[in-house]
Design a protein around this motif. Structure first.
Motif, short mmCIF file in Angstrom:
data_model
loop_
_atom_site.label_atom_id
_atom_site.label_comp_id
_atom_site.label_asym_id
_atom_site.label_seq_id
_atom_site.Cartn_x
_atom_site.Cartn_y
_atom_site.Cartn_z
N CYS A 1 3.33 -5.47 4.99
CA CYS A 1 2.10 -4.72 4.72
C CYS A 1 0.89 -5.66 4.71
O CYS A 1 0.92 -6.72 4.10
CB CYS A 1 2.21 -4.01 3.37
N CYS B 1 4.99 -0.06 5.61
CA CYS B 1 5.50 0.45 4.33
C CYS B 1 6.37 1.68 4.56
O CYS B 1 7.42 1.83 3.93
CB CYS B 1 4.33 0.80 3.40
N CYS C 1 0.81 -1.23 0.00
CA CYS C 1 0.00 0.00 0.00
C CYS C 1 0.83 1.27 0.00
O CYS C 1 0.40 2.31 -0.46
CB CYS C 1 -0.97 -0.01 1.17
N MET C 2 2.05 1.21 0.53
CA MET C 2 2.97 2.34 0.60
C MET C 2 2.53 3.42 1.59
O MET C 2 3.14 4.48 1.69
CB MET C 2 3.20 2.99 -0.77
N ASN C 3 1.46 3.13 2.33
CA ASN C 3 0.89 4.14 3.23
C ASN C 3 0.90 3.74 4.69
O ASN C 3 0.82 4.59 5.56
CB ASN C 3 -0.57 4.41 2.83
N CYS C 4 0.94 2.45 4.95
CA CYS C 4 0.82 1.99 6.33
C CYS C 4 2.16 2.16 7.05
O CYS C 4 3.18 2.49 6.45
CB CYS C 4 0.36 0.54 6.38
#
Ligand SMILES: [Zn+2]
Ligand SMILES: [Zn+2]
Length: 345
Positions: A118, A110, A104-107
């Protein structure tokens, strides 16, 4: 009309001998987002964990999450098309993908550079996006550049076996002259030996398979011990020849091996588990540490390529045409593969 490509497809879970993958024409993947690249696959390694997925051994932990799938999660190929916003690659570059196809690159994971943890990550080879085929798309951030000088057959196993071995060795806190046991010498184990040697460790290789132990010896393991005679034999051999270990790394998915690895280390020592199963013989008062590990990050992957290139890491691999995937998986099951098999479409 959508272009087609050949793929080895898994439609239901079961034993590989009676439930083979089927050679099928499926829709060719196309670039759908501006940050994606299209890779023409040159080689895909055949990983043991994929065999477990195919045979339904890991259904309880949700692997694979869907069917049908195209297995295969260590992929290398040539980039044949790039999306409008791609900046890191150009057409003609060679690139590879680890099992981590996307996250997700957001959590928090990440953001911390642990994208392989993730919760919403997508795994290569657990949907119709897998490596046992001709083409694959991926966002540029999840592909790693492979030097032109590296052959795809050499590079592909680095993308799961290599990164898994690298990170497991790193987790074992290696340093000069440390005694490290590596339990399970296959595709991953044979690379772990080399990463541990690079750190100056003394490596003790343990395996049921004499062929694998020979590979270990050739790659510089200072001792090899067969697991065929059972746990007592291994522990006695250690006691008589080497003494207790500083750390052990377990790649073999068998509880008895994990139990042996825990007993093989000294008090305060470290066991790294790169497999799943029960943990027994863990006694709190011995102050041992058990640490889990899973593949690795994109930064780890870059590091693996760099080390492989600079230190001439050996990848013991045998090459087969894609259509032979079932035969290769059967051979892997019966330990007839020396270390790693690679499929070429
Ligand atoms: Zn794998
Ligand atoms: Zn995430």
């Amino acid at each position: 009309m959508t272009e087609k490509m050949k793929a080895m497809v898994l439609s239901k879970l079961g034993k590989i001998e009676t439930n083979p993958l089927k050679l099928t024409q499926i829709d060719k993947h196309e670039i759908k987002r501006d940050n994606e690249i299209l890779i023409k696959i040159e080689a895909c390694g055949v990983c043991h964990s994929q065999l477990h997925g195919i045979e339904g051994d890991w259904q309880d932990i949700g692997i694979p999450p869907t069917l049908p799938t195209v297995p295969g999660h260590e992929v290398v190929g040539k980039i044949v098309e790039i999306g409008k916003k791609v900046t890191k690659f150009k057409v003609g570059d060679r690139a590879g993908i680890t099992p981590l196809l996307e996250s997700c690159m957001n959590c928090q994971y990440c953001k911390e550079g642990k994208e392989y943890l993730c919760e919403s990550m997508e795994v290569l080879g657990e949907s119709l996006k897998g490596g046992y085929t001709e083409y694959i798309t991926v966002t540029e951030d999840f592909a790693t550049k492979v030097p032109e000088s590296m052959s795809p057959e050499y590079a592909a196993p680095l993308f799961c076996a290599g990164i898994t071995a690298y990170k497991a060795v790193k987790a074992s806190e290696p340093s000069k002259n440390k005694k490290i046991g590596i339990f399970g010498i296959g595709g991953v184990g044979h690379m772990a030996i080399q990463f541990a040697k690079i750190e100056g460790c003394n490596v003790i290789a343990v395996s049921r398979n004499i062929k694998h132990l020979q590979v270990a010896k050739n790659l510089g393991a200072s001792e090899i011990i067969t697991f065929n005679e059972g746990q007592e034999f291994v522990l006695n051999e250690l006691k008589n020849k080497i003494g207790l270990l500083d750390a052990s790394i377990v790649f073999a998915p068998a509880d008895i091996v994990t139990s042996t690895a825990i007993q093989s280390i000294k008090k305060g020592g470290l066991v790294v588990l790169a497999t799943i199963g029960e943990i027994s013989n863990f006694i709190a008062f011995e102050e041992k540490t058990i640490r889990g590990t899973l593949i690795g990050s994109r930064n780890d992957m870059k590091e693996v390529i760099k080390i492989a290139d600079e230190k001439n890491l050996k990848v013991v691999s045998e090459v087969y045409p894609l259509e032979k995937a079932n035969e290769v998986l059967s051979k892997l099951k019966t330990s007839e593969i020396e270390a790693r098999a690679v499929l070429v479409p």
